[in-house]
Design a protein around this motif. Structure first.
Motif, mmCIF file in Angstrom:
data_model
loop_
_atom_site.group_PDB
_atom_site.id
_atom_site.type_symbol
_atom_site.label_atom_id
_atom_site.label_comp_id
_atom_site.label_asym_id
_atom_site.label_seq_id
_atom_site.Cartn_x
_atom_site.Cartn_y
_atom_site.Cartn_z
ATOM 1 N N GLU A 135 82.470 8.231 74.656
ATOM 2 C CA GLU A 135 83.502 9.262 74.661
ATOM 3 C C GLU A 135 83.519 10.008 73.334
ATOM 4 O O GLU A 135 83.679 11.238 73.301
ATOM 5 C CB GLU A 135 84.872 8.649 74.945
ATOM 6 N N THR A 136 83.333 9.308 72.244
ATOM 7 C CA THR A 136 83.310 9.953 70.933
ATOM 8 C C THR A 136 82.156 10.948 70.846
ATOM 9 O O THR A 136 82.348 12.104 70.449
ATOM 10 C CB THR A 136 83.197 8.900 69.813
ATOM 11 N N LEU A 137 80.961 10.519 71.231
ATOM 12 C CA LEU A 137 79.801 11.407 71.144
ATOM 13 C C LEU A 137 79.952 12.630 72.053
ATOM 14 O O LEU A 137 79.689 13.761 71.629
ATOM 15 C CB LEU A 137 78.521 10.647 71.480
ATOM 16 N N THR A 138 80.385 12.413 73.288
ATOM 17 C CA THR A 138 80.519 13.554 74.199
ATOM 18 C C THR A 138 81.656 14.478 73.769
ATOM 19 O O THR A 138 81.542 15.700 73.895
ATOM 20 C CB THR A 138 80.704 13.096 75.656
ATOM 21 N N ASN A 139 82.745 13.920 73.229
ATOM 22 C CA ASN A 139 83.843 14.764 72.752
ATOM 23 C C ASN A 139 83.444 15.589 71.535
ATOM 24 O O ASN A 139 83.829 16.756 71.414
ATOM 25 C CB ASN A 139 85.076 13.917 72.433
ATOM 26 N N ILE A 140 82.695 14.993 70.625
ATOM 27 C CA ILE A 140 82.273 15.744 69.444
ATOM 28 C C ILE A 140 81.298 16.845 69.844
ATOM 29 O O ILE A 140 81.382 17.979 69.345
ATOM 30 C CB ILE A 140 81.682 14.812 68.366
ATOM 31 N N LEU A 141 80.379 16.558 70.757
ATOM 32 C CA LEU A 141 79.472 17.609 71.233
ATOM 33 C C LEU A 141 80.258 18.727 71.906
ATOM 34 O O LEU A 141 80.017 19.907 71.653
ATOM 35 C CB LEU A 141 78.420 17.024 72.181
ATOM 36 N N GLU A 142 81.223 18.361 72.713
ATOM 37 C CA GLU A 142 82.045 19.379 73.388
ATOM 38 C C GLU A 142 82.829 20.205 72.370
ATOM 39 O O GLU A 142 82.971 21.426 72.517
ATOM 40 C CB GLU A 142 82.989 18.713 74.391
ATOM 41 N N PHE A 143 83.346 19.563 71.346
ATOM 42 C CA PHE A 143 84.040 20.267 70.270
ATOM 43 C C PHE A 143 83.119 21.330 69.659
ATOM 44 O O PHE A 143 83.525 22.466 69.428
ATOM 45 C CB PHE A 143 84.479 19.260 69.208
ATOM 46 N N HIS A 144 81.870 20.979 69.409
ATOM 47 C CA HIS A 144 80.940 21.940 68.812
ATOM 48 C C HIS A 144 80.572 23.057 69.778
ATOM 49 O O HIS A 144 80.400 24.211 69.357
ATOM 50 C CB HIS A 144 79.700 21.221 68.284
ATOM 51 N N ARG A 145 80.456 22.756 71.057
ATOM 52 C CA ARG A 145 80.221 23.822 72.040
ATOM 53 C C ARG A 145 81.393 24.803 72.035
ATOM 54 O O ARG A 145 81.193 26.022 72.042
ATOM 55 C CB ARG A 145 80.047 23.228 73.431
ATOM 56 N N LYS A 146 82.611 24.272 72.023
ATOM 57 C CA LYS A 146 83.799 25.141 72.004
ATOM 58 C C LYS A 146 83.891 25.934 70.707
ATOM 59 O O LYS A 146 84.344 27.075 70.700
ATOM 60 C CB LYS A 146 85.065 24.306 72.212
ATOM 61 N N THR A 147 83.447 25.340 69.606
ATOM 62 C CA THR A 147 83.448 26.047 68.325
ATOM 63 C C THR A 147 82.542 27.264 68.410
ATOM 64 O O THR A 147 82.922 28.368 67.992
ATOM 65 C CB THR A 147 83.008 25.111 67.186
ATOM 66 N N LEU A 148 81.347 27.104 68.949
ATOM 67 C CA LEU A 148 80.444 28.253 69.084
ATOM 68 C C LEU A 148 81.056 29.313 69.996
ATOM 69 O O LEU A 148 80.996 30.511 69.690
ATOM 70 C CB LEU A 148 79.076 27.821 69.610
ATOM 71 N N ALA A 149 81.671 28.894 71.082
ATOM 72 C CA ALA A 149 82.313 29.852 71.989
ATOM 73 C C ALA A 149 83.408 30.631 71.258
ATOM 74 O O ALA A 149 83.541 31.851 71.434
ATOM 75 C CB ALA A 149 82.892 29.125 73.206
ATOM 76 N N ARG A 150 84.199 29.951 70.429
ATOM 77 C CA ARG A 150 85.253 30.632 69.667
ATOM 78 C C ARG A 150 84.658 31.627 68.680
ATOM 79 O O ARG A 150 85.202 32.716 68.482
ATOM 80 C CB ARG A 150 86.116 29.620 68.911
ATOM 81 N N LYS A 151 83.565 31.257 68.042
ATOM 82 C CA LYS A 151 82.926 32.155 67.069
ATOM 83 C C LYS A 151 82.457 33.437 67.744
ATOM 84 O O LYS A 151 82.370 34.477 67.107
ATOM 85 C CB LYS A 151 81.751 31.464 66.367
ATOM 86 N N CYS A 152 82.140 33.358 69.032
ATOM 87 C CA CYS A 152 81.648 34.518 69.778
ATOM 88 C C CYS A 152 82.768 35.294 70.473
ATOM 89 O O CYS A 152 82.533 36.407 70.952
ATOM 90 C CB CYS A 152 80.629 34.065 70.823
#
Length: 170
Positions: A17-34
């Motif tokens: 859960e930690t690994l998948t949540n952190i990856l998802e956090f980074h995906r959402k970060t890129l989406a926010r940057k765009c």
């Protein structure tokens, strides 16, 4: 605006859960940057002579998602969108004529497919031998690698977004 802070439950979650949540956090970060930018702004280069742009990062990560999860972990053979044998360095950063909406759609689709593959894996020890190299990769290694990949590129995205409109908190 969505908070960039991890939630308390993620701080105490198990490894998967930690690994998948952190990856998802980074995906959402890129989406926010765009988010909230025009197509021309998404194509804007970081600084000459670099080809880095926000939409270029999205396109690059589309094929990275597909490569690690669909091709290597799942054994799929779906063609890459931007990397081809005749362009070993890829066309992900050749964005002058890029269809921004299509690029974002393909990235979201690649992320969704990656989530499906991860969800279908029984454990983090699930692994597969990548035939061209003979190397074996586990889900644990791929998730960790993808977190590193997104974190590095989100650093690039931070700088590009700040150059575009001065935003540092998106």
């Amino acid at each position: 605006m969505e908070s960039t802070q991890q939630t308390e439950t993620q701080h105490t979650a198990g490894e998967r859960e930690t690994l998948t949540n952190i990856l998802e956090f980074h995906r959402k970060t890129l989406a926010r940057k765009c988010s909230g930018l025009t197509a021309d702004q998404l194509r804007l280069r970081a600084v000459e002579p670099s080809k880095l742009s926000l939409i270029g990062l999205v396109r690059h990560l589309t094929d990275v998602e597909q490569g690690w999860f669909d091709r290597i972990l799942s054994g799929g053979d779906t063609p890459f969108h931007y990397w081809h044998d005749d362009t070993p360095d890829g066309r992900d950063f050749d964005v002058d004529d890029a269809d921004v909406d299509e690029s974002l759609r393909l990235w979201h689709s690649a992320c969704a497919r990656s989530r499906e593959i991860v969800d279908a894996c029984e454990s983090l020890d699930t692994s597969r031998v990548y035939q061209p190299t003979g190397d074996r990769y586990s889900l644990r290694w791929i998730l960790t690698h993808m977190i590193q990949e997104y974190a590095r590129h989100n650093g690039h995205a931070d700088l590009i977004r700040e150059r575009i409109d001065g935003q540092t908190d998106t």
